[in-house]
Design a protein around this motif. Structure first.
Motif, short mmCIF file in Angstrom:
data_model
loop_
_atom_site.label_atom_id
_atom_site.label_comp_id
_atom_site.label_asym_id
_atom_site.label_seq_id
_atom_site.Cartn_x
_atom_site.Cartn_y
_atom_site.Cartn_z
N PRO A 94 -10.39 2.04 8.08
CA PRO A 94 -9.56 1.17 7.24
C PRO A 94 -9.77 1.49 5.77
O PRO A 94 -10.81 2.04 5.39
CB PRO A 94 -10.06 -0.24 7.59
CG PRO A 94 -11.35 -0.07 8.29
CD PRO A 94 -11.41 1.32 8.85
N ASN A 112 8.46 -5.40 3.76
CA ASN A 112 8.56 -5.03 5.18
C ASN A 112 9.73 -5.73 5.86
O ASN A 112 10.48 -5.11 6.60
CB ASN A 112 7.26 -5.38 5.92
CG ASN A 112 6.12 -4.47 5.48
OD1 ASN A 112 6.36 -3.37 4.95
ND2 ASN A 112 4.89 -4.90 5.68
N ASP A 152 -6.10 -2.01 3.35
CA ASP A 152 -6.29 -3.08 4.33
C ASP A 152 -7.08 -4.23 3.72
O ASP A 152 -6.88 -5.38 4.07
CB ASP A 152 -7.08 -2.53 5.54
CG ASP A 152 -6.33 -1.40 6.22
OD1 ASP A 152 -5.36 -1.70 6.92
OD2 ASP A 152 -6.71 -0.22 6.03
N THR A 170 1.27 -1.64 4.07
CA THR A 170 0.26 -2.46 4.75
C THR A 170 0.11 -3.80 4.03
O THR A 170 0.10 -3.85 2.80
CB THR A 170 -1.09 -1.71 4.74
OG1 THR A 170 -0.88 -0.47 5.41
CG2 THR A 170 -2.18 -2.50 5.44
N ASP A 223 -1.73 1.43 0.60
CA ASP A 223 -1.79 0.81 1.93
C ASP A 223 -3.17 0.27 2.22
O ASP A 223 -3.73 0.48 3.31
CB ASP A 223 -1.36 1.83 3.01
CG ASP A 223 0.15 2.00 3.03
OD1 ASP A 223 0.85 0.98 3.09
OD2 ASP A 223 0.62 3.15 2.97
N GLU A 249 6.21 -1.33 9.65
CA GLU A 249 5.77 -1.70 8.30
C GLU A 249 6.09 -0.59 7.31
O GLU A 249 5.85 0.58 7.60
CB GLU A 249 4.26 -1.91 8.29
CG GLU A 249 3.82 -3.28 8.75
CD GLU A 249 2.35 -3.53 8.47
OE1 GLU A 249 1.58 -2.55 8.33
OE2 GLU A 249 1.97 -4.72 8.40
#
Ligand code: AQP
Length: 335
Positions: free
Chosen positions: A2, A165, A142, A177, A140, A174
């Motif tokens: 991640p 999104n 997380d 993120t 992106d 997506e």
């Protein structure tokens, strides 16, 4: 793995203990488990109209503090925000998705603009959280490690990601993120030593600040003058005893000793004893950082090289995300 993204503004000559415990220390730890990207967000710093020479110097000093605290350029991407123009570009797209009312509800904007008045408040300050959303969504990310004061801005970033999104990505996919905040409860809000119900902040009272680069004597003096209360009992009770509780939190966060063990250790002792112990743990943590910052600043070319490599890596990711978003919203690609 991640991905984690975070940044701080180069708006002071030194980061303070709130920045370190609330954010920077988590950044260093997260490098072990995450793909990490950290930025000195100089475009954000323009919202306070800094002196150009000071901004330039502070940008390097801020980067040096990240490195000195343990951000490792071999494992993480470390870069200066303005070196990656996609941040400003994505901000425009996100700004066109942000409601005026939504941005007006940001408490940090309300507080800061109330102090500055209508004429002193800039559009840049108003759109600050939109630029922050662009910082995060471009990579992106997380997870975004920040202090409690950034929770509302993070919520806006999440809303903007979800809006992008739902409007522009095919059902069930997506475009970007949706990030999660990473706020460690014990250190989410370090308080001002002189006014322990307010957060430690560079715009607060200097006597309430512990700056990473302050000389040890200054740090010791401020801790010893920390506001406590008229009582004499060392106990952890942030509502009734905010000053003492803040000192216990700082000690525990830096020494790793749980708060209840500290309370037992200081049972029957005076506030002065606790303060002396806090001075020691703070110096043990900050001393090596201060020294390393000195070494890094003595070799500015090396520092600039690290930032140049970081910008190149960051840009490769940012360029792809921006192209994806531009395409999705209907902008014709340039040939
Ligand atoms: N007192 C704090 N306790 C815990 N975390 C804190 N942070 C800031 N103050 C505390 C976190 O540090 C990071 C710095 O972000 P920034 O550069 O955007 O600075 P900021 O939040 O504007 O920092 P200041 O010193 O608090 O400035 P002003 O005076 O402008 O309010 C963020 O992750 C923040 O949560």
């Amino acid at each position: 793995r991640p991905r984690v993204f975070s940044g701080m503004q180069p708006t002071a000559d030194s980061l303070h203990l709130g920045n370190y415990l609330g954010a920077l220390r988590q950044w260093v730890q997260l490098q072990d488990t995450h793909d990490a990207i950290y930025s000195v967000v100089d475009l954000h710093a323009l919202t306070v109209s800094p002196d150009p020479a000071a901004l330039r110097a502070r940008t390097r000093v801020t980067a040096a503090q990240y490195l000195a605290a343990g951000v490792d350029p071999e494992r993480s991407i470390l870069f200066v925000q303005s070196h990656v123009p996609e941040h400003a570009e994505l901000t425009w797209v996100l700004g066109c998705l942000t409601g005026f009312g939504e941005a007006s509800r940001m408490t940090q904007f309300k507080d800061k603009s109330a102090k500055q008045g209508t004429d002193g408040t800039t559009v840049g300050l108003f759109t600050y959280p939109v630029l922050m959303a662009a910082d995060i969504l471009l990579y992106d990310a997380d997870l975004v490690p920040v202090g409690e004061d950034q929770r509302q801005h993070l919520e806006l970033s999440r809303n903007l990601a979800q809006r992008l999104n739902s409007r522009y990505a095919p059902e069930g996919t997506e475009l970007v993120t949706v990030p999660e905040p990473y706020i460690v409860k014990a250190t989410a809000k370090i308080y001002d030593l002189a006014e322990p119900t307010a957060k430690m902040s560079k715009s607060g009272n200097p006597s309430g600040l512990i700056e990473l680069l302050d000389p040890p004597k200054v740090v010791a003096k401020r801790i010893k003058s920390a506001v406590t209360d008229a009582d004499t009992v060392i106990a952890f009770d942030p509502v009734a005893k905010p000053g003492v509780s803040n000192l216990l939190s700082i000690h525990s966060a830096l020494s790793g000793v749980p708060i209840d063990e500290l309370v037992a250790e200081f049972d029957g002792k005076m506030y002065g004893h606790l303060k002396v112990a806090v001075v020691d743990v703070v110096e043990a943590a900050l001393g090596p950082i201060r020294e390393r910052v000195g070494e890094l600043l003595a070799r500015p070319d090396e520092l600039d090289e690290i930032l140049a490599v970081g910008a190149q890596k960051a840009r490769a990711i940012a360029r792809e995300t921006l192209a994806r978003v531009y395409d999705a919203v209907g902008l014709v690609p340039a040939r």
